[in-house]
Design an enzyme around this catalytic site. Structure first.
Site, PDB file in Angstrom:
ATOM      1  N   GLN A  97       0.854  -1.195   0.000  1.00 50.30           N
ATOM      2  CA  GLN A  97       0.000   0.000   0.000  1.00 50.30           C
ATOM      3  C   GLN A  97       0.893   1.249   0.000  1.00 50.30           C
ATOM      4  O   GLN A  97       0.390   2.355  -0.200  1.00 50.30           O
ATOM      5  CB  GLN A  97      -0.893   0.026   1.237  1.00 50.30           C
ATOM      6  CG  GLN A  97      -1.836  -1.167   1.354  1.00 50.30           C
ATOM      7  CD  GLN A  97      -2.568  -1.149   2.680  1.00 50.30           C
ATOM      8  OE1 GLN A  97      -3.649  -0.555   2.806  1.00 50.30           O
ATOM      9  NE2 GLN A  97      -1.972  -1.775   3.681  1.00 50.30           N
ATOM     10  N   ASN A  98       2.169   1.052   0.260  1.00 50.78           N
ATOM     11  CA  ASN A  98       3.077   2.188   0.423  1.00 50.78           C
ATOM     12  C   ASN A  98       3.435   2.804  -0.923  1.00 50.78           C
ATOM     13  O   ASN A  98       3.505   2.103  -1.932  1.00 50.78           O
ATOM     14  CB  ASN A  98       4.358   1.741   1.154  1.00 50.78           C
ATOM     15  CG  ASN A  98       4.064   1.194   2.538  1.00 50.78           C
ATOM     16  OD1 ASN A  98       3.000   1.479   3.111  1.00 50.78           O
ATOM     17  ND2 ASN A  98       4.967   0.403   3.072  1.00 50.78           N
ATOM     18  N   HIS A 115      -1.300   1.436  -4.413  1.00 45.09           N
ATOM     19  CA  HIS A 115      -1.708   2.838  -4.222  1.00 45.09           C
ATOM     20  C   HIS A 115      -0.824   3.797  -4.996  1.00 45.09           C
ATOM     21  O   HIS A 115      -0.838   4.997  -4.730  1.00 45.09           O
ATOM     22  CB  HIS A 115      -1.690   3.199  -2.733  1.00 45.09           C
ATOM     23  CG  HIS A 115      -2.776   2.527  -1.947  1.00 45.09           C
ATOM     24  ND1 HIS A 115      -2.761   2.449  -0.573  1.00 45.09           N
ATOM     25  CD2 HIS A 115      -3.911   1.867  -2.341  1.00 45.09           C
ATOM     26  CE1 HIS A 115      -3.846   1.799  -0.158  1.00 45.09           C
ATOM     27  NE2 HIS A 115      -4.539   1.421  -1.213  1.00 45.09           N
ATOM     28  N   CYS A 142       4.586  17.690 -19.072  1.00 45.06           N
ATOM     29  CA  CYS A 142       4.706  16.257 -19.327  1.00 45.06           C
ATOM     30  C   CYS A 142       5.879  16.022 -20.282  1.00 45.06           C
ATOM     31  O   CYS A 142       5.907  16.619 -21.370  1.00 45.06           O
ATOM     32  CB  CYS A 142       3.414  15.740 -19.979  1.00 45.06           C
ATOM     33  SG  CYS A 142       3.563  14.058 -20.629  1.00 45.06           S
ATOM     34  N   CYS A 145       4.128  14.578 -23.827  1.00 47.39           N
ATOM     35  CA  CYS A 145       3.317  15.434 -24.729  1.00 47.39           C
ATOM     36  C   CYS A 145       3.676  16.898 -24.593  1.00 47.39           C
ATOM     37  O   CYS A 145       3.111  17.753 -25.291  1.00 47.39           O
ATOM     38  CB  CYS A 145       1.824  15.230 -24.442  1.00 47.39           C
ATOM     39  SG  CYS A 145       1.272  15.948 -22.873  1.00 47.39           S
ATOM     40  N   ASN A 207       2.748  -7.033  13.136  1.00 45.79           N
ATOM     41  CA  ASN A 207       2.408  -5.625  13.317  1.00 45.79           C
ATOM     42  C   ASN A 207       2.823  -5.163  14.712  1.00 45.79           C
ATOM     43  O   ASN A 207       2.958  -5.975  15.628  1.00 45.79           O
ATOM     44  CB  ASN A 207       0.891  -5.431  13.128  1.00 45.79           C
ATOM     45  CG  ASN A 207       0.545  -4.032  12.656  1.00 45.79           C
ATOM     46  OD1 ASN A 207       1.042  -3.548  11.638  1.00 45.79           O
ATOM     47  ND2 ASN A 207      -0.283  -3.363  13.430  1.00 45.79           N
TER      48      ASN A 207
HETATM   49  N1  APR Z   1       6.653  -2.042  13.018  1.00 43.73           N
HETATM   50  C1  APR Z   1       5.496  -2.700  12.721  1.00 43.73           C
HETATM   51  N2  APR Z   1       4.286  -2.090  12.634  1.00 43.73           N
HETATM   52  C2  APR Z   1       4.264  -0.763  12.856  1.00 43.73           C
HETATM   53  C3  APR Z   1       5.418  -0.016  13.167  1.00 43.73           C
HETATM   54  C4  APR Z   1       6.651  -0.707  13.250  1.00 43.73           C
HETATM   55  N3  APR Z   1       7.797  -0.071  13.543  1.00 43.73           N
HETATM   56  N4  APR Z   1       5.047   1.289  13.350  1.00 43.73           N
HETATM   57  C5  APR Z   1       3.710   1.343  13.139  1.00 43.73           C
HETATM   58  N5  APR Z   1       3.235   0.118  12.853  1.00 43.73           N
HETATM   59  C6  APR Z   1       1.857  -0.276  12.553  1.00 43.73           C
HETATM   60  C7  APR Z   1       0.820   0.491  13.337  1.00 43.73           C
HETATM   61  O1  APR Z   1       0.531  -0.178  14.558  1.00 43.73           O
HETATM   62  C8  APR Z   1      -0.378   0.459  12.380  1.00 43.73           C
HETATM   63  O2  APR Z   1      -1.183  -0.683  12.606  1.00 43.73           O
HETATM   64  O3  APR Z   1       1.640   0.027  11.205  1.00 43.73           O
HETATM   65  C9  APR Z   1       0.255   0.357  10.996  1.00 43.73           C
HETATM   66  C10 APR Z   1       0.186   1.632  10.196  1.00 43.73           C
HETATM   67  O4  APR Z   1      -1.163   1.914   9.974  1.00 43.73           O
HETATM   68  P1  APR Z   1      -1.563   3.204   9.114  1.00 43.73           P
HETATM   69  O5  APR Z   1      -0.830   4.390   9.621  1.00 43.73           O
HETATM   70  O6  APR Z   1      -3.061   3.231   9.054  1.00 43.73           O
HETATM   71  O7  APR Z   1      -0.970   2.918   7.649  1.00 43.73           O
HETATM   72  P2  APR Z   1      -1.536   1.915   6.570  1.00 43.73           P
HETATM   73  O8  APR Z   1      -2.241   0.769   7.217  1.00 43.73           O
HETATM   74  O9  APR Z   1      -0.423   1.623   5.649  1.00 43.73           O
HETATM   75  O10 APR Z   1      -2.631   2.811   5.805  1.00 43.73           O
HETATM   76  C11 APR Z   1      -3.263   2.235   4.688  1.00 43.73           C
HETATM   77  O11 APR Z   1      -4.331   4.336   4.224  1.00 43.73           O
HETATM   78  O12 APR Z   1      -4.210   6.593   4.132  1.00 43.73           O
HETATM   79  C12 APR Z   1      -4.184   5.469   3.376  1.00 43.73           C
HETATM   80  O13 APR Z   1      -3.168   5.280   1.292  1.00 43.73           O
HETATM   81  C13 APR Z   1      -2.880   5.335   2.649  1.00 43.73           C
HETATM   82  O14 APR Z   1      -1.726   3.298   2.074  1.00 43.73           O
HETATM   83  C14 APR Z   1      -2.327   4.020   3.140  1.00 43.73           C
HETATM   84  C15 APR Z   1      -3.555   3.302   3.677  1.00 43.73           C
END
Ligand code: APR
Length: 239
Positions: A97-98, A115, A142, A145, A207
């Site tokens: 998603q990053n 994404h 661009c 173009c 996580n």
């Molecule tokens: N190691 C492991 N997990 C971690 C760490 C770490 N060092 N730091 C944070 N986290 C976890 C948090 O506990 C949380 O559950 O990573 C998760 C990050 O969640 P979000 O900030 O919501 O990010 P993400 O899930 O990638 O968001 C999804 O939302 O805004 C949109 O497009 C954006 O791709 C993104 C999507």
């Protein structure tokens, strides 16, 4: 792992948490990006139509930050996992998603950015998507173009359709092992992948803390990604 075992298809999903220890902010932590900017102001097509300069500034700052960070042990462990899994005849796909470039810089190859990516641009004039370094602005032209003023980040905003969903769906169809890393499970369709595969795949969450979808996973290892991901990969590859 006995080499005669047929390896299950492996799909890994990552979110902002895997890049946090490299120094990139997540979205929903108390110091996260959505606590300093509103999604409605910088991450929707309406926001871009309303104030493109503000949207460009948000993504320019995040793109510039990429020059100051590097992949961490979790990104590198996923590269080792991909290489070993494929070498042993298994199917592997990393879905991130990053929008940062840390997986690619670590060496991941079988990877899809659902994404989009900070280092890519899209021309609203000719539809070209192309690599982009440095700042982007309302006057950017661009390279294909030559039209000025119609270049946007190649990022999937809220309300837009994520990329590569057909390929991701096919990989989920065939997967026997699903590993979710560093994502809060708030945003669909990624947050729905575990529900889609849990009747046929082993599901594991790596996580910092239980995510929104934690109850849907068979197993969980909680802790920082640079610790739990390499440990899980080592365990997976020696069985
Ligand atoms: N190691 C492991 N997990 C971690 C760490 C770490 N060092 N730091 C944070 N986290 C976890 C948090 O506990 C949380 O559950 O990573 C998760 C990050 O969640 P979000 O900030 O919501 O990010 P993400 O899930 O990638 O968001 C999804 O939302 O805004 C949109 O497009 C954006 O791709 C993104 C999507």
């Amino acid at each position: 792992m006995r080499s005669t075992d047929a390896l299950p298809g492996l799909v890994v999903l990552t979110g902002a948490g895997i890049s946090q220890e490299s120094g990139l902010a997540t979205f929903r932590a108390t110091d996260g990006l959505w606590h300093t900017e509103r999604i409605e102001d910088v991450a929707t097509p309406q926001a871009f139509r309303r104030d493109p300069a503000r949207v460009h500034a948000f993504y320019n700052a995040r793109r510039a930050q990429l020059d100051a960070v590097a992949p961490n042990a979790a990104h590198l462990a996923l590269v080792e996992l991909e290489r070993e899994w494929v070498a042993r005849g298994g199917d592997f796909l990393l879905v991130t998603q990053n929008v940062d470039d840390l997986h690619a810089r670590a060496g991941s190859e079988r990877m899809l950015h659902m994404h989009g990516a900070l280092r890519r641009a899209r021309c609203l004039g000719c539809g070209a998507t192309l690599g982009w370094q440095g700042d982007m602005g309302v006057d950017s032209a661009c390279p294909r173009c030559r039209r000025a003023g119609g270049v946007r980040p190649d990022i999937v905003w809220f309300g837009e359709v994520p990329m590569h969903m057909a390929e991701i769906g096919a990989a989920l169809e065939g997967c026997g092992l699903f590993v979710s890393i560093g994502t809060s499970g708030h945003v669909y369709p990624a947050a729905g992948f575990v529900a889609a595969v849990r009747d046929r795949a082993r599901t594991v969450e790596l996580n910092l803390e239980p995510s929104n979808g934690a109850a849907l996973f068979d197993e969980a290892r909680h802790g920082p990604a640079t610790r739990v991901v390499p440990a899980f990969v080592a365990e997976l590859l020696v069985r």
